[in-house]
Motif scaffolding. Structure first.
Motif, PDB file in Angstrom:
ATOM      1  N   PRO A 309       0.856  -1.109  -0.038  1.00  0.00           N
ATOM      2  CA  PRO A 309       0.000  -0.047  -0.022  1.00  0.00           C
ATOM      3  C   PRO A 309       0.909   1.352  -0.042  1.00  0.00           C
ATOM      4  O   PRO A 309       2.082   1.319   0.224  1.00  0.00           O
ATOM      5  N   LEU A 310       0.353   2.393  -0.302  1.00  0.00           N
ATOM      6  CA  LEU A 310       0.854   3.811  -0.257  1.00  0.00           C
ATOM      7  C   LEU A 310       0.229   4.535   0.623  1.00  0.00           C
ATOM      8  O   LEU A 310      -0.996   4.455   1.213  1.00  0.00           O
ATOM      9  N   TYR A 311       0.958   5.600   1.088  1.00  0.00           N
ATOM     10  CA  TYR A 311       0.494   6.431   2.219  1.00  0.00           C
ATOM     11  C   TYR A 311       0.565   7.865   1.623  1.00  0.00           C
ATOM     12  O   TYR A 311       1.567   8.482   1.255  1.00  0.00           O
ATOM     13  N   TYR A 312      -0.484   8.609   1.636  1.00  0.00           N
ATOM     14  CA  TYR A 312      -0.559  10.149   1.223  1.00  0.00           C
ATOM     15  C   TYR A 312       0.293  11.061   1.937  1.00  0.00           C
ATOM     16  O   TYR A 312       0.113  11.000   3.167  1.00  0.00           O
ATOM     17  N   ASP A 313       1.012  11.878   1.418  1.00  0.00           N
ATOM     18  CA  ASP A 313       1.720  12.945   2.059  1.00  0.00           C
ATOM     19  C   ASP A 313       0.692  14.241   2.034  1.00  0.00           C
ATOM     20  O   ASP A 313       1.018  15.257   2.790  1.00  0.00           O
TER      21      ASP A 313
END
Length: 490
Positions: A309-313
């Motif tokens: 998964p990716l995590y928003y900045d």
């Protein structure tokens, strides 16, 4: 899909509207040629369509727009593929279906629009500034504000001293607003499409012409003669099971050949693999993926966010950066510059032309660029998207000169839903309008050695799910499988 000899529609150019000659689905003939021959996997099935009008007369001209599919009668296979239409410009059409699997099949041919409706869509498309855009101008110190109408094409009726021109010739992009009386152009803050006011669009069509966007002329299935399914056998010689890797050469770029088997799209051109979560992580490790364009590419970035998964900045609606520190993966999404057909206000300073984004990209062997520029341009004159794509192509070439190892992909359009069959949705976003843009994308980039065209049209025409500008997860995952198969062919 409907295949034509060129984008200027030679079958329509010199034809005036003849409503008494409109293609009538009930009488239009669909005949399987060589119906009694023995077909095998790998052959091509050919179907002839003869357009007939309401008075049972053959039409003397072409231009009808179809969706054509081949569907397995065996529900356990869940197989389907798209046909390819040749318009002979005399009221007859040839549809060719490559045969990818074994068993009984049914032919599905839908008349999306008769040529008379296509002629109307063609005429309406060429009308500039038919969508109602507005921008607000705000003075931060005094809080004074003003809202003015804006235009996606030049507006000759607006004199130079009464306009704020935010156009950029390097991007072939036009955005012009009425100048506020007491505020400078630099005070521009937010813009949006006024979705509630569609009268300007409806007024472009007469009451008689409106009938062509209703039953029985709209999105009607044609009767195939004979109705019985056709059976295909295994090929006498075994077909190769191992396709070449997706290297992105001219043969693969833009190629849409393939079929659905269950929930998996199987390319007939190169080895499109099914990527697991772990496969995706390894494929994208240490890479930065720039996704630029409309919300159909944002959907890809959202899917990656959940899978990697990716995590928003950040959480901007038009510019998002998401990272995975473990695999050193970064996905950066940005919406394209106006026109944007959305009812939400968008910060003008957040909007950037794709050309500018490409020119600001350093590139390199770990950089992937994916562009999607079609959904918000269906209502605009075709020359707008063509000229923008040429400017984008120039920026891509500059990027590749800086960093020749950069991978660049441009995806085509897809079919979509049409809300409750409302006239204005067809006039602004018919599948015919989207297909014309798909043809322009192919024209501009198919032979470009710096670009791989991800042609998604066929797989949407025969997709297992419903037509939607934002299709279901099955469609998105298979679109991404095609992307990953080019990024990581081995």
């Amino acid at each position: 899909m409907s295949k034509r000899r060129d984008l200027e529609q030679p079958c329509l150019l010199n034809q005036s509207l003849h409503f008494d000659q409109t293609t009538y689905p009930t009488y239009t003939e669909v005949v399987v040629l060589n119906r009694d021959r023995l077909y095998r996997k790998g052959d091509v099935l050919t179907v002839k369509v003869v357009a007939i009008d309401k008075k049972r007369r053959p039409k003397p001209y072409g231009g009808d727009f179809f969706h054509t599919r081949l569907v397995s009668c065996d529900r356990s296979l869940q197989a389907s593929s798209a046909g390819h239409v040749t318009d002979h410009c005399n009221g007859t059409y040839t549809v060719q279906f490559p045969l990818y699997w074994v068993g009984n099949v049914s032919i599905k041919i839908q008349l999306v629009h008769p040529s008379e409706a296509v002629k109307i869509l063609q005429s309406v498309r060429q009308v500039p500034n038919k969508r109602d855009f507005h921008c607000t101008f705000v003075e931060l110190t005094t809080k004074a504000y003003d809202t003015r109408q804006c235009f996606s094409s030049n507006n000759p009726s607006l004199p130079p001293h009464r306009r704020c021109d935010f156009s950029k010739w390097e991007a072939n992009g036009t955005w012009i607003c009425q100048k506020p009386e007491k505020l400078p152009c630099s005070a521009i803050a937010k813009c949006r499409w006024k979705k509630s006011d569609l009268s300007r669009v409806r007024d472009l069509v007469s009451q008689e012409e409106m009938k062509l966007f209703q039953k029985p002329y709209l999105e009607m299935e044609l009767k195939v003669n004979p109705k019985e399914p056709i059976r295909f056998l295994e090929a006498e010689l075994p077909t190769p099971e191992h396709l070449p890797a997706c290297t992105g050469n001219a043969r693969e770029s833009g190629a849409s050949l393939g079929h659905w088997s269950g929930k998996v799209w199987k390319s007939a051109v190169c080895n499109v693999r099914v990527f697991t979560k772990e496969d995706i992580q390894q494929c994208l490790a240490n890479k930065t993926v720039y996704m630029q364009g409309d919300s159909t590419i944002r959907q890809w970035s959202e899917r990656l966010k959940n899978v990697v998964p990716l995590y928003y900045d950040n959480n901007s609606p038009v510019f998002r950066v998401a990272n995975n520190n473990q695999w050193n993966i970064s996905v950066r999404y940005r919406f394209h510059h106006f026109p944007v057909q959305g009812s939400d206000w968008i910060d003008f300073d957040d909007s950037r032309y794709t050309v500018d984004e490409l020119d600001a990209t350093q590139g390199g062997p770990n950089t992937v660029v994916v562009l999607s520029l079609w959904a918000h341009f269906t209502a605009e004159p075709l020359d707008m998207i063509r000229s923008r794509l040429y400017a984008v192509g120039g920026a891509i070439h500059r990027l590749m000169r800086r960093s020749p190892d950069t991978q660049v992909f441009v995806r085509t359009g897809t079919t979509r839903e049409h809300v409750k069959g409302k006239l204005e949705f067809y006039l602004l976003a018919s599948d015919w309008l989207a297909y014309e843009i798909t043809e322009v994308i192919r024209e501009v980039f198919r032979a470009d050695p710096d670009v791989v065209v991800l042609d998604t049209w066929d797989m949407s025409v025969c997709q297992p799910g419903k037509d939607n500008v934002h299709p279901d997860q099955t469609m998105v995952d298979n679109q991404l499988n095609r992307l990953f198969s080019h990024i990581c062919p081995k």
